[in-house]
Design a protein around this motif. Sequence first.
Motif, PDB file in Angstrom:
ATOM      1  N   ARG A  52       0.664  -1.018   0.015  1.00 28.63           N
ATOM      2  CA  ARG A  52      -0.296   0.299   0.484  1.00 28.63           C
ATOM      3  C   ARG A  52       0.858   0.873   0.119  1.00 28.63           C
ATOM      4  N   ALA A  53       2.085   1.244   1.028  1.00 27.19           N
ATOM      5  CA  ALA A  53       2.596   2.371   1.289  1.00 27.19           C
ATOM      6  C   ALA A  53       3.945   3.210   0.264  1.00 27.19           C
ATOM      7  N   ASP A  54       3.965   1.494  -0.455  1.00 29.82           N
ATOM      8  CA  ASP A  54       4.802   1.762  -1.767  1.00 29.82           C
ATOM      9  C   ASP A  54       4.452   2.111  -2.944  1.00 29.82           C
ATOM     10  N   ARG A  55       3.808   0.263  -3.640  1.00 28.22           N
ATOM     11  CA  ARG A  55       3.770  -0.154  -4.893  1.00 28.22           C
ATOM     12  C   ARG A  55       2.509   0.301  -6.025  1.00 28.22           C
ATOM     13  N   ASP A  56       1.378   0.426  -4.141  1.00 27.95           N
ATOM     14  CA  ASP A  56       0.174   1.335  -5.251  1.00 27.95           C
ATOM     15  C   ASP A  56      -0.078   3.084  -4.768  1.00 27.95           C
ATOM     16  N   VAL A  57       0.861   3.658  -4.195  1.00 27.49           N
ATOM     17  CA  VAL A  57       1.499   4.848  -4.195  1.00 27.49           C
ATOM     18  C   VAL A  57       1.689   4.989  -5.523  1.00 27.49           C
TER      19      VAL A  57
END
Length: 619
Positions: A150-155
């Motif tokens: 969530r915090a990495d790839r999705d952003v």
Amino acid sequence: MAESLRQERALNDIELEQKLAKKSLDRNMFWRLLPLLAPYKGRIAAIIGIEVILVGIIFLRPWFVGQVIDHGFIQTAKGLVLNTPLLVWMALGMGLTWALRFAFAAVSQYLAGSTAIHILNALRVRVFRHIQALSIRYFDSTKAGRIISRADRDVDALEPLLIQGPPELLSAVLRLVGAAFALWWISPKLLLALASITPLLILGTWLFKRISEHNWARVAEARARFTAHLVETVSGVRIIKQTVQEDANEARYSALVDDFNQTLVKGNIRTGWFLPTTQLLSTVGQAALLLAGGLGIAQQEMTVGQLAQSLFYVHLFLGPLQELNELLERYTSGASSAQRIFLMLDTEPEINDPAIPRNPLLPRGSVEFRDVVFGYQQDGSRPVIRHLNLQVAAGEVLAIVGPTGHGKSTLVQLLTRFYEVQGGAVLLDDVDVREYPQQVLRRKVGVVLQDNVLFSGSVLHNLRLAAPDFSDEELIRAARDLGADEVLERLPQGYQTEVGPLGSFLSHGQRQLVCLVRAYLGNPSVLVLDEATSAVDIHTERRVQVAFRRLCEGRTAIVIAHRLATIRDADRIAVIWHGEVKEIGNHTTLIAKGGAYSQLYKAYEEASVPEPDSLRSVA
Ligand SMILES: Nc1ncnc2c1ncn2[C@@H]1O[C@H](COP(=O)(O)OP(=O)(O)OP(=O)(O)O)[C@@H](O)[C@H]1O
């Protein structure tokens, strides 16, 4: 195997988040991204303005070409001659459009790039803040890899959508509409010829968008699964090696990666026909336009220059239709990332601070568990603590003993409000723990666990977390007060020794000592030691026992222990059995009673006496 993995899945990524957020999936979550852009309205308007100018420039070029074809040569009495002034102006005009194209491209990239960094960083920090605020139960049920996704790839996946997406979409729409007008202006016949294939193109694009939406959700889910497995492997690498599970673990990872690749390939196959379909339709459209154009020239309704010009407009008309596919794919991949991010952000922390917090001015340290009922299952189906009553007076040292898995550590989790009681109440200084702000409560209750965690940095850095304003000397003095200095000074660089990730460069015993000193520095009114001295050697343990008594002076201590020798001196000992207090009293009275405690103690003593064989084997 990949197929079986897909079937074994109980909840997919989005379903899991939905369940945790207790919200149904809203496909319009994408629009909730727009407020993120609000602080950058000016920059975004500038990016859009540049895009409009660039589109305008594109439309000038075919006109230059048409002018050169129709008026580049002038028929004179001497024959055809070059129309030099026109050619010079047209060449200059063309050069200028390219110069502007280059200049604006750089400015637009700079604006888009720097805006993206600000927006995405703000979102990243918001996600991080939310992760920290979530209750422990969320982490119990969500794999670390999913959270990191969530915090990495999705952003990251939002970047091309949020920043370049809107100007590119605008540019595509402007080119499409502009080219339609230009064609109409040259000859309505041209536009009508091209319009014959347009409905098919739009229908095709819509169909492929729907397919790609499904693809992206599946691809993102498959990716989150193998990332989660990777994160678990990294954090559990010792256990994996210890249990010689490398091959099985790798096979599982390969299967997950394989599943991901298959999903990706299947998705690409499904959408792979989009390009040839649109190319075929475009070719048909161009042929229809050339036919209509040829007819127009024969009927002297248009010039050759205008037909050549219209060929450029055909590209400006069809190009955006194809680009829309790419933009739609980006939209769908970004939208599914946005869904996951917002579902996580919508997950309310289970435990919140009270609206009107209380904080007694004179902390004494009395603790009471009043008719407490609790189970880790939220539906209350498997209670771990069953109507438990226990009072700990201020300044008392209470030991909690009992068989493994009967709820001792759970009591600590309830006291520090990592979980909410399902019945009854836990009170600190006669105030329900739910009435304290969580941070205040956790400062009042210092906890040292068996499996202690330190943060990267030196020993001093870790001690300073509990007392940020203390000097090095004061921190070291605290360690000395506790009897930890002898062990800590012997570390390679003494108190400056790096402890490594999660404290992994230190031994278990060293880690526990640092945590004991850290708890001491925090000066809590209640101190909880959960098997805290179990990894310290006998020599060190004696020192810690002495210091521990000092540490307990003036505060309440709750000591959870399996090694019963360490808690004989406690003021009272409570035996926890199936989530209830089975017996309570001091060592002497409980032994005299001959009940559960005396049995536990007997079993402990028997287990502690080394057998001659084992002594010999050590020797
Ligand atoms: N986060 C959790 N989610 C679900 N169940 C849990 C969780 N933590 C503990 N349990 C269960 O709750 C029960 C009580 O656990 P608890 O850790 O309180 O036992 P304990 O008496 O402290 O055991 P030990 O002496 O081994 O530390 C156990 O059956 C355990 O499996």
